[in-house]
Design a protein around this motif. Structure first.
Motif, PDB file in Angstrom:
ATOM      1  N   VAL A  32       0.839  -1.205   0.000  1.00 37.23           N
ATOM      2  CA  VAL A  32       0.000   0.000   0.000  1.00 37.23           C
ATOM      3  C   VAL A  32       0.871   1.251   0.000  1.00 37.23           C
ATOM      4  O   VAL A  32       0.635   2.192  -0.766  1.00 37.23           O
ATOM      5  N   VAL A  33       1.890   1.272   0.826  1.00 36.00           N
ATOM      6  CA  VAL A  33       2.791   2.421   0.893  1.00 36.00           C
ATOM      7  C   VAL A  33       3.498   2.612  -0.447  1.00 36.00           C
ATOM      8  O   VAL A  33       3.612   3.737  -0.955  1.00 36.00           O
ATOM      9  N   ALA A  34       3.952   1.532  -1.046  1.00 32.98           N
ATOM     10  CA  ALA A  34       4.631   1.616  -2.337  1.00 32.98           C
ATOM     11  C   ALA A  34       3.693   2.159  -3.410  1.00 32.98           C
ATOM     12  O   ALA A  34       4.082   2.993  -4.234  1.00 32.98           O
ATOM     13  N   ALA A  35       2.430   1.708  -3.415  1.00 30.40           N
ATOM     14  CA  ALA A  35       1.456   2.187  -4.395  1.00 30.40           C
ATOM     15  C   ALA A  35       1.153   3.672  -4.186  1.00 30.40           C
ATOM     16  O   ALA A  35       1.040   4.431  -5.150  1.00 30.40           O
ATOM     17  N   GLU A  36       1.025   4.082  -2.940  1.00 34.99           N
ATOM     18  CA  GLU A  36       0.805   5.502  -2.637  1.00 34.99           C
ATOM     19  C   GLU A  36       1.972   6.340  -3.134  1.00 34.99           C
ATOM     20  O   GLU A  36       1.786   7.408  -3.731  1.00 34.99           O
ATOM     21  N   ASN A  37       3.185   5.874  -2.901  1.00 43.73           N
ATOM     22  CA  ASN A  37       4.372   6.606  -3.345  1.00 43.73           C
ATOM     23  C   ASN A  37       4.438   6.689  -4.868  1.00 43.73           C
ATOM     24  O   ASN A  37       4.814   7.730  -5.422  1.00 43.73           O
ATOM     25  N   LEU A  38       4.083   5.602  -5.559  1.00 44.44           N
ATOM     26  CA  LEU A  38       4.058   5.631  -7.023  1.00 44.44           C
ATOM     27  C   LEU A  38       3.045   6.658  -7.522  1.00 44.44           C
ATOM     28  O   LEU A  38       3.306   7.392  -8.481  1.00 44.44           O
ATOM     29  N   PHE A  39       1.872   6.705  -6.890  1.00 42.33           N
ATOM     30  CA  PHE A  39       0.852   7.673  -7.286  1.00 42.33           C
ATOM     31  C   PHE A  39       1.360   9.102  -7.094  1.00 42.33           C
ATOM     32  O   PHE A  39       1.235   9.943  -7.986  1.00 42.33           O
ATOM     33  N   LEU A  40       1.915   9.395  -5.928  1.00 40.70           N
ATOM     34  CA  LEU A  40       2.408  10.747  -5.656  1.00 40.70           C
ATOM     35  C   LEU A  40       3.496  11.144  -6.644  1.00 40.70           C
ATOM     36  O   LEU A  40       3.518  12.280  -7.134  1.00 40.70           O
ATOM     37  N   ASN A  41       4.379  10.223  -6.968  1.00 42.12           N
ATOM     38  CA  ASN A  41       5.432  10.498  -7.945  1.00 42.12           C
ATOM     39  C   ASN A  41       4.830  10.765  -9.325  1.00 42.12           C
ATOM     40  O   ASN A  41       5.250  11.679 -10.031  1.00 42.12           O
ATOM     41  N   GLU A  42       3.845   9.986  -9.714  1.00 42.78           N
ATOM     42  CA  GLU A  42       3.190  10.161 -11.012  1.00 42.78           C
ATOM     43  C   GLU A  42       2.498  11.515 -11.101  1.00 42.78           C
ATOM     44  O   GLU A  42       2.613  12.223 -12.101  1.00 42.78           O
ATOM     45  N   VAL A  43       1.774  11.899 -10.057  1.00 39.77           N
ATOM     46  CA  VAL A  43       1.033  13.162 -10.055  1.00 39.77           C
ATOM     47  C   VAL A  43       1.983  14.353 -10.140  1.00 39.77           C
ATOM     48  O   VAL A  43       1.689  15.343 -10.815  1.00 39.77           O
ATOM     49  N   GLU A  44       3.126  14.264  -9.486  1.00 38.69           N
ATOM     50  CA  GLU A  44       4.087  15.363  -9.519  1.00 38.69           C
ATOM     51  C   GLU A  44       4.632  15.606 -10.918  1.00 38.69           C
ATOM     52  O   GLU A  44       5.037  16.714 -11.242  1.00 38.69           O
ATOM     53  N   GLN A  45       4.637  14.578 -11.762  1.00 38.58           N
ATOM     54  CA  GLN A  45       5.251  14.683 -13.078  1.00 38.58           C
ATOM     55  C   GLN A  45       4.255  14.840 -14.221  1.00 38.58           C
ATOM     56  O   GLN A  45       4.642  14.974 -15.367  1.00 38.58           O
ATOM     57  N   ILE A  46       2.956  14.864 -13.918  1.00 37.82           N
ATOM     58  CA  ILE A  46       1.944  14.967 -14.968  1.00 37.82           C
ATOM     59  C   ILE A  46       1.780  16.415 -15.407  1.00 37.82           C
ATOM     60  O   ILE A  46       1.596  17.302 -14.589  1.00 37.82           O
ATOM     61  N   ASN A  47       1.843  16.633 -16.714  1.00 35.48           N
ATOM     62  CA  ASN A  47       1.589  17.965 -17.264  1.00 35.48           C
ATOM     63  C   ASN A  47       0.135  18.109 -17.686  1.00 35.48           C
ATOM     64  O   ASN A  47      -0.434  19.181 -17.588  1.00 35.48           O
ATOM     65  N   GLU A  48      -0.442  17.024 -18.173  1.00 38.22           N
ATOM     66  CA  GLU A  48      -1.823  17.046 -18.622  1.00 38.22           C
ATOM     67  C   GLU A  48      -2.474  15.717 -18.268  1.00 38.22           C
ATOM     68  O   GLU A  48      -1.899  14.659 -18.466  1.00 38.22           O
ATOM     69  N   TRP A  49      -3.678  15.784 -17.757  1.00 38.90           N
ATOM     70  CA  TRP A  49      -4.385  14.594 -17.305  1.00 38.90           C
ATOM     71  C   TRP A  49      -5.372  14.162 -18.385  1.00 38.90           C
ATOM     72  O   TRP A  49      -6.161  14.963 -18.874  1.00 38.90           O
ATOM     73  N   THR A  50      -5.336  12.879 -18.759  1.00 36.62           N
ATOM     74  CA  THR A  50      -6.303  12.344 -19.712  1.00 36.62           C
ATOM     75  C   THR A  50      -6.716  10.954 -19.278  1.00 36.62           C
ATOM     76  O   THR A  50      -5.951  10.237 -18.633  1.00 36.62           O
ATOM     77  N   PHE A  51      -7.925  10.567 -19.643  1.00 35.87           N
ATOM     78  CA  PHE A  51      -8.409   9.207 -19.406  1.00 35.87           C
ATOM     79  C   PHE A  51      -8.452   8.505 -20.753  1.00 35.87           C
ATOM     80  O   PHE A  51      -8.921   9.077 -21.741  1.00 35.87           O
ATOM     81  N   ASP A  52      -7.983   7.262 -20.821  1.00 30.64           N
ATOM     82  CA  ASP A  52      -7.978   6.556 -22.093  1.00 30.64           C
ATOM     83  C   ASP A  52      -8.966   5.383 -22.121  1.00 30.64           C
ATOM     84  O   ASP A  52      -9.028   4.650 -23.093  1.00 30.64           O
ATOM     85  N   ASP A  53      -9.759   5.230 -21.076  1.00 31.51           N
ATOM     86  CA  ASP A  53     -10.766   4.171 -21.039  1.00 31.51           C
ATOM     87  C   ASP A  53     -11.932   4.628 -20.176  1.00 31.51           C
ATOM     88  O   ASP A  53     -11.751   5.431 -19.271  1.00 31.51           O
TER      89      ASP A  53
END
Length: 57
Positions: A32-53
């Protein structure tokens, strides 16, 4: 370490957000901690948010 698929759920004011991640961890708590950290890292690097499904009922 084992590979684990973690689904995190966050209730929001107008819906529910899910984050699904594959992580390497020794326990469910570590996963759970690892998944939370991956999410936070991903959000920090996103320039534009899109959904593909999507699914409409």
């Amino acid at each position: 370490m084992a590979k684990k698929k973690v689904t995190l759920r966050a209730p929001l004011k107008h819906g529910t957000f899910y984050w699904v991640a594959d992580v390497q961890a020794d326990s469910d708590d570590e996963a759970v901690v690892a998944a939370e950290n991956l999410f936070l890292n991903e959000v920090e690097q996103i320039n534009e948010w899109t959904f593909d499904d999507f699914d409409v009922e």
